[in-house]
Each structure stands twice: as C-alpha cells, then as structure tokens.
Design a protein around this motif. Structure first.
Motif, PDB file in Angstrom:
ATOM      1  N   ASP A 260       0.775  -1.129  -0.106  1.00 38.72           N
ATOM      2  CA  ASP A 260       0.180   0.107  -0.111  1.00 38.72           C
ATOM      3  C   ASP A 260       1.006   1.250  -0.086  1.00 38.72           C
ATOM      4  O   ASP A 260       1.660   1.498   1.043  1.00 38.72           O
ATOM      5  CB  ASP A 260      -0.968  -0.112   1.295  1.00 38.72           C
ATOM      6  CG  ASP A 260      -1.897   1.089   1.351  1.00 38.72           C
ATOM      7  OD1 ASP A 260      -2.070   1.719   0.338  1.00 38.72           O
ATOM      8  OD2 ASP A 260      -2.493   1.432   2.409  1.00 38.72           O
ATOM      9  N   HIS A 343      -2.062   2.354   9.234  1.00 36.91           N
ATOM     10  CA  HIS A 343      -2.663   1.137   9.569  1.00 36.91           C
ATOM     11  C   HIS A 343      -1.713  -0.126   9.504  1.00 36.91           C
ATOM     12  O   HIS A 343      -0.806   0.132   8.740  1.00 36.91           O
ATOM     13  CB  HIS A 343      -3.981   1.047   8.906  1.00 36.91           C
ATOM     14  CG  HIS A 343      -3.569   1.269   7.209  1.00 36.91           C
ATOM     15  ND1 HIS A 343      -3.394   0.093   6.458  1.00 36.91           N
ATOM     16  CD2 HIS A 343      -3.743   2.179   6.286  1.00 36.91           C
ATOM     17  CE1 HIS A 343      -3.275   0.540   5.350  1.00 36.91           C
ATOM     18  NE2 HIS A 343      -3.442   1.626   5.387  1.00 36.91           N
ATOM     19  N   THR A 390       1.748   1.088   7.626  1.00 35.52           N
ATOM     20  CA  THR A 390       1.810   2.269   6.594  1.00 35.52           C
ATOM     21  C   THR A 390       2.178   3.496   7.598  1.00 35.52           C
ATOM     22  O   THR A 390       1.477   3.496   8.695  1.00 35.52           O
ATOM     23  CB  THR A 390       0.476   2.163   6.018  1.00 35.52           C
ATOM     24  OG1 THR A 390      -0.468   2.850   6.495  1.00 35.52           O
ATOM     25  CG2 THR A 390       0.055   1.291   5.083  1.00 35.52           C
ATOM     26  N   GLU A 392       1.417   7.280   6.360  1.00 33.91           N
ATOM     27  CA  GLU A 392       0.777   7.937   5.285  1.00 33.91           C
ATOM     28  C   GLU A 392       0.262   9.173   5.640  1.00 33.91           C
ATOM     29  O   GLU A 392      -1.066   9.347   5.390  1.00 33.91           O
ATOM     30  CB  GLU A 392      -0.030   7.030   4.431  1.00 33.91           C
ATOM     31  CG  GLU A 392      -1.200   6.430   5.469  1.00 33.91           C
ATOM     32  CD  GLU A 392      -2.058   5.523   4.763  1.00 33.91           C
ATOM     33  OE1 GLU A 392      -2.857   6.279   3.816  1.00 33.91           O
ATOM     34  OE2 GLU A 392      -2.580   4.469   4.997  1.00 33.91           O
ATOM     35  N   GLU A 432       3.010   7.829   1.322  1.00 34.01           N
ATOM     36  CA  GLU A 432       2.623   6.597   2.138  1.00 34.01           C
ATOM     37  C   GLU A 432       3.833   5.665   1.852  1.00 34.01           C
ATOM     38  O   GLU A 432       4.189   5.305   0.791  1.00 34.01           O
ATOM     39  CB  GLU A 432       1.187   5.918   1.720  1.00 34.01           C
ATOM     40  CG  GLU A 432       1.158   4.673   2.457  1.00 34.01           C
ATOM     41  CD  GLU A 432      -0.342   4.371   2.429  1.00 34.01           C
ATOM     42  OE1 GLU A 432      -0.820   4.513   1.209  1.00 34.01           O
ATOM     43  OE2 GLU A 432      -0.970   3.322   3.085  1.00 34.01           O
TER      44      GLU A 432
HETATM   45 MN    MN Z   1      -2.842   3.028   3.397  1.00 32.89          MN
END
Ligand code: MN
Ligand code: GLY
Length: 463
Positions: A260, A343, A390, A392, A432
C-alpha cells in the motif's frame, strides 16, 4: 501456498491459546456480479488463508481445541465441473497441502455443528463481513444472521489478532514481493503523468501490472487529480498542467499479501512552488515518522507528532496560526489532515479490519478518540517488533469541509481562513510507505520508491 508446516504451526499455536471449544472458519464463496454464473474475482478470506492457505471457494475449517483435531469440509468437483474448469484437486489433496489429514463433505457440516451444539460446546467464529458467510453461519448455528456480529467470539478474535499482528519472516518476504510490484506501479504512473493523459489510462496500466505480477490490486486504486477526496475511486479526468495526481495503489502477491503505497505526482513532471511548499511539509511528516517509529512508541504518539509537523509547516506558510501543539490538541489541523497516520498491513491492506478495528488498534486503556480526524486513526497502540504498518501523512484542501468550518467559525484562533480560501483549488498530497517494526527501530519495506520532489521529477522525466 507456503509449506504445510507453516499452517500446522499456526494452527498448533491457536490450539495452545484457545484451549477449549471449537472454531469454525468459513472460507469465502464465489460472489455473483450480475448473475450467479458471472462472479467477481475470487478472494479467499484472510484468516482462512492464514490458518489453512487453500485458495479455492466453498470450504470450511474446524479446529477442535479439546480433541486437537483439525478438519476441512468441502465438496469434490464432479465431471460437469471438470468439463468447464479442467481437472481439479480433491478436498483431501488440498487439505494435505496445509497439513490437515481429516476431511469431510460440506453437506455434513450442519449435522456436525448441531451435534456439538447439543453437547453445549462453545463454537467460536469470527465476525462475518460478507452476506453469504453471514447466512451460512446463521443457518449452521441457528442464529439470527443479523446478530452474528455481537455473538462472534471475542476470545477467538483476540487470539487471531495476536498471531496475525506479528509477521513471520516469510510473510515479510511476501509483503516485499507485493512492494516490488508496487514499485513498478508507482514508477509507471510517474512516467505516464503528463497533460492530456486520462486518469483511466494510468488506472488501467497499474491494474494490469498488479494482475501480471500477482493476484491483482490489494484495494481499488485511488488515482485522482482530486486527491482532496481521500478515497476517490472515479478515474474520468484528463490530466492538465498544474494538477497534482494522488496515486494510492498497491498489489497483492499470489499468496495475497499486500502493499500500500501513495505518491503524489505533479502533472507534467514539475512541482510548482505552491505545490512544492506543501509537498515538503508532508514529506517531513512522512520521513520523521519513519525515522522515529520503534518498539514501545505508540502509533497514537507518532500520529500526533506527524500532525504537529503538518500544523507547524502550515503555520510557516501562514495557513495556520497560534500554537501548533495546542492546535493539534484541539484538532484544528484535521481541516488539512482528517485521517490517521497509518494502519496495519498484511493479508489485508487494512490488516484484520474485518475482525474489528478497535480490537486491533485500541485497548481499554487507549480508548478511541471521538475527535474529528483522530477518530480515523485505525491503530493507536505501542509498536512491537514484527508489526507491519503504513506511514501515510497527507495535506488536503477540501472545499466542503472548509466551507462548513468557516461558517461555524471553527478554530478561528488556529486557521487563517482568508489564506486557506486561496488554496481551495489545490487538491491534496499524501505520501505513504510501508514499514516493519524491528527490535530497535524499523525498516522501510521494499526498494525505495522515488519520493523526494526531485526524485519524482527525475522519474517523471525518464521514458
Ligand atoms: Mn494506506
Ligand atoms: N490505501 C488506502 C487506505 O489506506 O485507506
């Protein structure tokens, strides 16, 4: 699939934690798109993958914590299926791949559950997030399908979270594979980000990369010049000079581990000075957070520190005013960064979110804030080695939010509404990365994807 011993060890650990009762894991089934035979891309349930690894629809697994037995329930394909789908392994063959020796026909499951229920045995299950699973569980357990969220087993939820939160070495390798694909996706987007190109062209190219290297995207890609809309899934705009393209996209490996990544790209390959000023603030929030993340520090504190960087950077530009610490405490920065710093990441892009965000990211001592912005922080707890998360941060100019706050006169002591008004055509910036918490600090996962303004500009200029 990993080797069978991986799944055997995971199940053995769950048996150790749970001690009694039995757990019923319902694998996902095919979900129709517009008629039964025309289905969405199949995605197995992540907890089912974690403990059993088998990536086909229509299976269920039982772990009996008293007898120590594990059983897979399924239906062998018949000749008709094979005519359409080609030769298929039997349920027994599939079960052996994850070290389960006992299998049974899916049609027996109802009878078995009924028998266990009459013996008053506790049947643990995870909260269903798909209608099909909800109905299956409701009928097996003879419970109202609408009430299964409250009767799901908190003990099992917590046990599964305790295991899936700490990534094994081979899981980290898979996440890094997903990041290799993410690298290709993001560099491709930078090279394509030119005036006249349609968002859809980039969207299609990136989805193609994700499918050619693995199981496809890990979530619906966010590729938009309207980056101020956090999860913008429309891709119909044509890029023009001075637009900023937010590309928040990631891939899944064949074993379904996710990446991600977000990068924000200037259309035409050069940030203008207004864009660069905001970019540097978000970049600082990203790099400082990555520098500081370590075991023991909570993501709540890391999030608040990132928000303070955003607030003081915006104060330097005259967009905010007053004491930045007080502004963050009050939640005034959320006009610009209304989401959490990050997250968990793993088999799900928001890892384990189906099990309940508050079980993953909060404890009774760390209750979830109700403050706008902070309430969206999905994970607030102290980091532990093995966590993958992550980082971000972002900065957005959301005209509708601005209009509401301005009308209410909200946080007038911290926000220079007059100046912010001149940024309402700005869009948004998010940057991110994915990190692994190690014994002493953290490690950036994957090979570094161009991130500084000059790295991005250089990549945009290459063929
Ligand atoms: Mn994310
Ligand atoms: N990548 C989308 C999100 O984190 O919500």
């Amino acid at each position: 699939m990993f080797k069978s011993v991986v799944y055997e060890k995971r199940r053995a650990r769950l048996h150790e934690i749970m001690k009694s009762g039995l757990a019923l894991f319902i694998g996902n089934v095919e979900a129709p798109m517009n008629y039964p035979g025309n289905t969405y891309h199949f995605r197995q349930d992540s907890s089912f993958i974690y403990y059993f690894g088998i990536d086909i629809p229509g299976l269920a697994g039982i772990m009996d914590f008293d007898s120590g037995k594990d059983i897979i329930y399924g239906t062998d394909f018949d000749l008709d299926d094979i005519v359409w789908m080609g030769p298929q392994p039997t349920v027994k063959e599939l079960a052996l791949k994850c070290g389960v020796k006992q299998t049974s026909s899916l049609s027996m499951l109802s009878e078995i559950i009924n028998k266990e229920k009459t013996k008053k045995r506790k049947i643990h299950f995870l909260p269903p997030y798909r209608g099909e699973t909800r109905l299956t569980l409701g009928s097996l357990l003879r419970e109202n399908p609408c009430q299964l969220d409250t009767s799901a087993s908190v003990e099992l939820i917590k046990a599964v979270i305790s295991m899936r939160s700490i990534k094994e070495e081979l899981e980290i390798k898979e996440i890094e594979k997903a990041l290799d694909t993410g690298y290709d996706m993001h560099v491709t987007a930078m090279k394509m980000c030119k005036p006249g190109v349609n968002e859809k062209d980039i969207f299609g190219a990136l989805e193609g990369i994700a499918y050619s290297k693995g199981a496809g995207p890990s979530f619906p890609s966010i590729i938009s010049i309207n980056g101020q809309t956090l999860h913008n899934h429309s891709h119909f705009n044509i890029l023009k000079n001075n637009d900023l393209l937010v590309n928040d996209s990631g891939a899944e490996t064949d074993l379904h581990y996710a990446s991600d990544i977000t990068r924000t790209i200037p259309v035409g390959g050069k940030f203008n000075s207004r864009q660069k000023e905001i970019y540097e603030i978000v970049l600082k929030a990203n790099t400082e957070s990555i520098k500081n993340a370590k075991p023991g520090l909570s993501n709540l504190n890391l999030h608040l520190a990132a928000c303070r960087i955003i607030a003081s950077g915006l104060k330097d530009l005259g967009l905010m005013k007053g004491d930045s610490d007080a502004a963050v405490k009050a939640g005034a920065h959320a006009l610009f960064m209304p989401h959490g710093l990050g997250h968990m990441l793993g088999l799900d892009v928001h890892d384990m979110e189906a099990l309940g965000e508050n079980y993953i990211g909060y404890k009774s001592k760390t209750a979830r804030s109700k403050q706008f912005g902070l309430a969206y922080l999905r994970f607030a707890l102290p980091f532990k080695p093995g966590h993958v998360l992550t980082i971000e941060p972002g900065c957005y100019f959301i005209p509708e939010l601005f209009a509401k706050w301005k009308k209410e006169g909200k946080f007038k002591q911290f926000i220079n509404y007059q100046k912010v008004e001149s940024y309402l055509d700005f869009g948004g910036i998010r940057i991110e990365d994915d990190i692994l918490i190690t014994d002493k600090g953290n490690r950036l996962l994957g090979k570094p994807i161009p991130k500084t303004a000059s790295e991005i500009e250089k990549t945009c200029a290459t063929k």
